[in-house]
Design an enzyme around this catalytic site. Structure first.
Site, PDB file in Angstrom:
ATOM      1  CD  GLU A 234      -1.809   2.265   1.868  1.00  0.00           C
ATOM      2  OE1 GLU A 234      -1.405   3.261   1.208  1.00  0.00           O
ATOM      3  OE2 GLU A 234      -1.991   2.282   3.088  1.00  0.00           O
ATOM      4  CB  CYS A 268      -1.697   6.805   1.618  1.00  0.00           C
ATOM      5  SG  CYS A 268       0.017   6.528   2.104  1.00  0.00           S
TER       6      CYS A 268
END
Length: 461
Positions: A234, A268
């Site tokens: 990720e 993020c």
């Protein structure tokens, strides 16, 4: 980078740690392997009891660990406490659902018969020790969303946490120990980034998961590929936040402020690029900038603080450079945009308009409370701008038109599409991205199965 607690609010180094040497790393790897041999045979009921106990302990500790998190990486303490509570919720969710998610699957009778079998099934078995390379921005949540499913599946965990959150990393090891998990089920490795490669190459480590930067993801994926080991990555994100004419513009602007500035914008999945239809652009821009200006920036230990410091001086410098580059290229600053004087690594909530493709901030992820505004003439242009990025983690769409929703869900290049709300992870829903935002999924049934040996069991007639 030294392994140390450095308070972002004032730059003071509070604690330093020596990286573990080869002997201690070897001891922990051997312990992980030995523990896995027996832990893998435990049942879901036993694992669930241990996980619920860990959740109870974390919930009881949330004030204390919240202050540790704030001291180490700077997020407002109220957000740190909320992070701890969210982790406890996810731990209980996996305790409740792991047995169902990993239950044996039986193929259709016709397929079993056609294969020549008297019986067949698919069973999910744990892989072994999994190395988790985790970031500082959500120092509990990023770890727990790996650890809870991995431990419930029968794996054991090895945590290499970010070097600026060592106290949080050690707390996590102690949490699982206090909950009664066998020694070696979850261990923290206090090591630097340069030591990760050797650990990942060790045959006792069966898989790896990383949340972090694109260069870190490339390094881990390269080594894991060479060693034929499963990985989940990720990585970064530059999520679009699209506002169409039918949207509730006031509500969209209100949520946009939170979506951009939670954790000082160091997320993020924070919305970063705000793509607004020309019919509502001016109204949204005015309300959005007004909301950003109204935020309280200051001491993250104060309950009234909305935005604390960035986690490091380098992180602050990176944000300053991106903003300065955009301004030199002709961007308009609607609010913020100037680095304040005084101690600590603070940066004000900032809105930039007039962004062009030549500006660095159009291509690079801004990891701080800086929003970029784009004007779109129609839905087609909104989709083009939204997809004009190397990232594809999540996305936000504001519209009350079902046809708009169908088009965005079909065409946005992202791992998630959140309609009339901001992106937020939940244990029941898969989380992950496409393109350079990584691959694989965390959370939900998809996440718990990532580190399982999916085994076909076939019985002859």
């Amino acid at each position: 980078m030294p392994i140390a607690t450095v308070n972002p609010a004032n730059g003071e180094t509070l604690r330093t740690y020596e990286p573990m040497g080869e002997e201690e790393i070897e001891r922990r790897l051997e312990l992980a392997e030995a523990t896995f041999r027996t832990y893998r045979t435990t049942g879901f009921y036993e694992r669930a009891g241990l996980m619920r106990r860990a959740a109870d302990l974390l919930e009881a500790d949330q004030k204390e660990i919240g202050r540790v998190i704030t001291t180490e990486m700077g997020k407002p303490v109220k957000q740190a406490r909320a992070e701890a509570a969210k982790c406890a919720k996810a731990m209980r969710w996996y305790a409740d659902h792991a047995a169902e998610l990993l239950a044996d699957e039986e193929p259709a009778d016709a397929d079993v018969k056609d294969s020549g079998a008297s019986r067949a099934l698919v069973r999910y078995r744990p892989l072994g020790p999994v190395l988790a390379v985790m970031p500082w921005n959500f120092p509990l949540w990023q770890v727990i969303r790996f650890a809870a499913p991995a431990l419930m599946a029968g794996n054991v965990g090895l945590l290499k946490h970010a070097s600026n959150v060592p106290q949080t990393a050690l707390y996590l090891e102690d949490l699982f120990h206090r909950a009664g998990f066998p020694e070696g089920c979850f261990q923290t490795l206090l090591i630097g980034s340069a030591q990760v490669d050797d650990v990942l190459r060790d045959e006792r480590v069966r898989a790896a998961t990383l949340t972090g930067s694109e260069p870190a993801g490339r390094a881990v994926a390269s080594t894991a590929g060479e060693m034929i080991k499963k990985t989940v990555l990720e990585l970064g994100g530059s999520d679009p936040f699209v506002v169409m004419p039918s949207a509730d513009v006031d509500r969209a602007a209100e949520v946009a402020v939170t979506a951009r500035t939670q954790n000082a914008g160091q997320s993020c999945i924070a919305a970063k690029r705000f793509i607004v239809h020309t019919d509502v652009y001016d109204a949204f821009a005015e309300r959005f900038a007004e909301g950003m200006r109204a935020l309280t920036v200051g001491d993250p230990m104060e309950e009234a603080t909305d935005v604390g410091p960035l986690s490091s001086e380098q992180g602050l410098n990176d944000v300053v450079e991106l903003v300065d580059d955009a301004v030199r290229g002709g961007a308009t600053v609607l609010c913020g945009g100037e680095r304040p004087d005084g101690p600590g690594w603070y940066y004000p909530p900032t809105v930039l308009a007039g962004i062009t493709r030549e500006m660095r901030i159009h291509r690079e992820e801004a990891f701080g409370p800086v929003a970029t505004l784009y004007r779109a003439a129609d839905l087609d242009e909104a989709v083009l701008i939204a997809n004009d990025t190397d990232f594809g983690l999540s996305s936000n769409v504001w519209t009350r038109d079902d046809a708009d929703v169908d088009r965005f869900v079909r065409d946005l290049e992202a791992g998630g599409v959140y309609v009339n709300g901001m992106t937020a992870s939940h244990p029941a829903f898969p989380f992950g991205g496409v393109k350079r935002s990584g691959y694989g999924r965390e959370l939900s049934g998809h996440g718990i199965r990532e580190f399982c040996n999916i085994t076909t069991v076939w019985h002859g007639a």
